[in-house]
Design a protein around this motif. Structure first.
Motif, PDB file in Angstrom:
ATOM      1  N   SER A   1       0.759  -1.333   0.067  1.00 19.52           N
ATOM      2  CA  SER A   1      -0.158   0.165   0.015  1.00 19.52           C
ATOM      3  C   SER A   1       0.714   1.190   0.023  1.00 19.52           C
ATOM      4  O   SER A   1       1.734   1.217   0.764  1.00 19.52           O
ATOM      5  CB  SER A   1      -0.936   0.092   1.312  1.00 19.52           C
ATOM      6  OG  SER A   1      -1.671  -0.951   1.334  1.00 19.52           O
ATOM      7  N   GLY A   2       0.391   2.191  -0.773  1.00 13.74           N
ATOM      8  CA  GLY A   2       1.285   3.596  -0.897  1.00 13.74           C
ATOM      9  C   GLY A   2       0.248   4.388   0.020  1.00 13.74           C
ATOM     10  O   GLY A   2      -0.378   4.270   0.891  1.00 13.74           O
TER      11      GLY A   2
ATOM     12  N   ILE B   1       0.076  -0.343  -4.343  1.00 15.25           N
ATOM     13  CA  ILE B   1       1.353  -0.317  -5.025  1.00 15.25           C
ATOM     14  C   ILE B   1       2.210  -1.753  -5.199  1.00 15.25           C
ATOM     15  O   ILE B   1       1.670  -2.648  -4.585  1.00 15.25           O
ATOM     16  CB  ILE B   1       2.766   0.375  -4.205  1.00 15.25           C
ATOM     17  CG1 ILE B   1       2.894  -0.140  -2.964  1.00 15.25           C
ATOM     18  CG2 ILE B   1       2.445   1.955  -4.204  1.00 15.25           C
ATOM     19  CD1 ILE B   1       4.069   0.812  -2.102  1.00 15.25           C
TER      20      ILE B   1
ATOM     21  N   HIS C   1       2.297   1.732  -9.488  1.00 15.27           N
ATOM     22  CA  HIS C   1       1.173   2.064  -8.412  1.00 15.27           C
ATOM     23  C   HIS C   1      -0.064   2.197  -9.067  1.00 15.27           C
ATOM     24  O   HIS C   1      -0.354   2.522 -10.352  1.00 15.27           O
ATOM     25  CB  HIS C   1       1.649   3.458  -7.861  1.00 15.27           C
ATOM     26  CG  HIS C   1       1.902   4.574  -8.754  1.00 15.27           C
ATOM     27  ND1 HIS C   1       1.032   5.346  -9.289  1.00 15.27           N
ATOM     28  CD2 HIS C   1       2.859   4.826  -9.899  1.00 15.27           C
ATOM     29  CE1 HIS C   1       1.384   6.229 -10.128  1.00 15.27           C
ATOM     30  NE2 HIS C   1       2.505   5.829 -10.634  1.00 15.27           N
TER      31      HIS C   1
ATOM     32  N   GLU D   1      -0.382   7.061  -6.897  1.00 21.68           N
ATOM     33  CA  GLU D   1       0.386   7.880  -6.295  1.00 21.68           C
ATOM     34  C   GLU D   1       0.648   9.312  -7.108  1.00 21.68           C
ATOM     35  O   GLU D   1       0.373   9.277  -8.283  1.00 21.68           O
ATOM     36  CB  GLU D   1       1.813   7.187  -6.010  1.00 21.68           C
ATOM     37  CG  GLU D   1       1.647   5.988  -5.187  1.00 21.68           C
ATOM     38  CD  GLU D   1       0.969   6.092  -3.907  1.00 21.68           C
ATOM     39  OE1 GLU D   1       1.445   6.910  -2.965  1.00 21.68           O
ATOM     40  OE2 GLU D   1      -0.065   5.519  -3.600  1.00 21.68           O
TER      41      GLU D   1
ATOM     42  N   GLY E   1       5.128  10.511  -4.787  1.00 19.90           N
ATOM     43  CA  GLY E   1       5.044   8.848  -4.694  1.00 19.90           C
ATOM     44  C   GLY E   1       5.171   8.406  -6.081  1.00 19.90           C
ATOM     45  O   GLY E   1       5.756   7.132  -6.132  1.00 19.90           O
TER      46      GLY E   1
ATOM     47  N   ILE F   1       8.550   6.054  -7.502  1.00 21.82           N
ATOM     48  CA  ILE F   1       8.774   4.682  -7.418  1.00 21.82           C
ATOM     49  C   ILE F   1       8.803   3.983  -8.826  1.00 21.82           C
ATOM     50  O   ILE F   1       9.627   3.298  -9.007  1.00 21.82           O
ATOM     51  CB  ILE F   1       7.907   4.010  -6.364  1.00 21.82           C
ATOM     52  CG1 ILE F   1       6.573   4.023  -6.890  1.00 21.82           C
ATOM     53  CG2 ILE F   1       7.976   4.829  -4.998  1.00 21.82           C
ATOM     54  CD1 ILE F   1       5.678   3.189  -5.897  1.00 21.82           C
TER      55      ILE F   1
ATOM     56  N   THR G   1       4.676   7.019   0.724  1.00 24.50           N
ATOM     57  CA  THR G   1       4.767   5.908  -0.239  1.00 24.50           C
ATOM     58  C   THR G   1       6.296   5.034  -0.146  1.00 24.50           C
ATOM     59  O   THR G   1       6.151   3.965  -0.307  1.00 24.50           O
ATOM     60  CB  THR G   1       4.880   6.833  -1.588  1.00 24.50           C
ATOM     61  OG1 THR G   1       3.516   7.495  -1.631  1.00 24.50           O
ATOM     62  CG2 THR G   1       4.909   5.807  -2.902  1.00 24.50           C
TER      63      THR G   1
ATOM     64  N   GLY H   1       5.699   2.708   2.603  1.00 26.22           N
ATOM     65  CA  GLY H   1       4.828   1.710   1.855  1.00 26.22           C
ATOM     66  C   GLY H   1       5.819   0.735   0.829  1.00 26.22           C
ATOM     67  O   GLY H   1       5.619  -0.399   1.231  1.00 26.22           O
ATOM     68  N   VAL H   2       7.164   1.115   0.404  1.00 23.66           N
ATOM     69  CA  VAL H   2       7.861   0.336  -0.513  1.00 23.66           C
ATOM     70  C   VAL H   2       8.632  -0.442   0.667  1.00 23.66           C
ATOM     71  O   VAL H   2       8.865  -1.704   0.355  1.00 23.66           O
ATOM     72  CB  VAL H   2       8.540   1.000  -1.085  1.00 23.66           C
ATOM     73  CG1 VAL H   2       9.800   0.468  -1.854  1.00 23.66           C
ATOM     74  CG2 VAL H   2       8.022   2.058  -2.251  1.00 23.66           C
TER      75      VAL H   2
END
Length: 247
Positions: A132-133, A138, A158, A161, A166, A169, A216, A219-220
């Motif tokens: 999740s972002g 994501i 994603h 984002e 975000g 990414i 974000t 989240g990664v």
């Protein structure tokens, strides 16, 4: 024109347009499915963009037919269970696994796609992850070298984002390049890769954060930790098998 005629005209046009759209969708569904398949396979191969380029096959220059040929001839697709064991799924390939649906299942019931790419004399393992972002889901693919520890490359995407923040990414190749060469193990301990706000401190297990995209980036970090950890049983079995073959 009377009111009734107007109503019948509008209804008639609505039905006609609906039928045309339905017919168009039916006529193009095979093409759409093929294009989606090629897009997904390009995203998976993006995780090994550097090795592909070194092998004289830069991904950006590959035709759709060449992408499909690589998958057919050089990619071993395996579906594994939560214990890391290959699953017997006749007619189904790893690329068909819907990670969003799998995450809705109990962990012990999930299926995981594994791609082993044989490129020249080297082998790369690609694992799909999802998280999740800031605004929505994501996801990504992480390629490990044959030691199942060193990252060969990553690809991320994603659902929503923010562009320039975000969404970097996916769009920022320079940022993604930081992952190459990082290790997911510290000795025998699984640590994954940490995206650190303010800049990486541990050069072996961390990458720089993204300016203005802290949530974000977090989240990664979470996605990589939980996503790759799910593949640990498979990695342990693969490493054990490799060790036995070397004896």
């Amino acid at each position: 024109m009377s009111t009734n005629k107007v109503i019948f005209f509008v209804l008639g046009m609505t039905v006609l347009v609906a039928l045309l759209l339905a017919g168009f969708k039916t006529a193009t569904q095979d093409i759409a499915a093929k294009n989606e398949d090629i897009f997904n396979k390009r995203q998976i191969l993006l995780a090994i963009a550097n090795p592909l380029e070194a092998a004289g096959k830069p991904l950006a220059s590959l035709s759709d037919e060449e992408v499909l040929a690589i998958f057919e001839e050089q990619v071993d697709q395996t579906i594994v269970d939560a214990d890391g064991d290959p699953m017997d799924m006749p007619g189904m390939k790893a690329v068909n696994i819907d990670m969003a649906k799998e995450l809705k299942k109990e962990p012990e019931e999930r299926m995981y796609p594994v791609y082993k790419v044989n490129l020249d004399s080297d082998a790369y393992y690609i694992f799909s992850v999802r998280g999740s972002g800031l605004w929505d889901a994501i996801w990504g693919n992480v390629a490990l070298e044959s030691d199942l520890n060193t990252i060969a490359g990553v690809s991320f995407d994603h659902a929503g984002e923010t562009p320039g923040l975000g969404a970097e990414i996916k769009d920022n190749a320079t940022w993604r390049a930081q992952f190459v060469g990082k290790k997911i193990y510290d000795g025998d301990k699984y640590v994954s890769i940490y995206v650190r706000k303010g800049g990486a401190l541990d050069q072996e297990h961390e990458v720089d954060g993204l300016s203005g995209a802290t949530i974000t980036a977090d989240g990664v970090t979470d996605m990589l930790y939980s996503g790759l950890k799910a593949y640990e049983p498979y990695m342990e079995e693969a490493n054990a098998s490799t060790s036995m073959n070397l004896k």
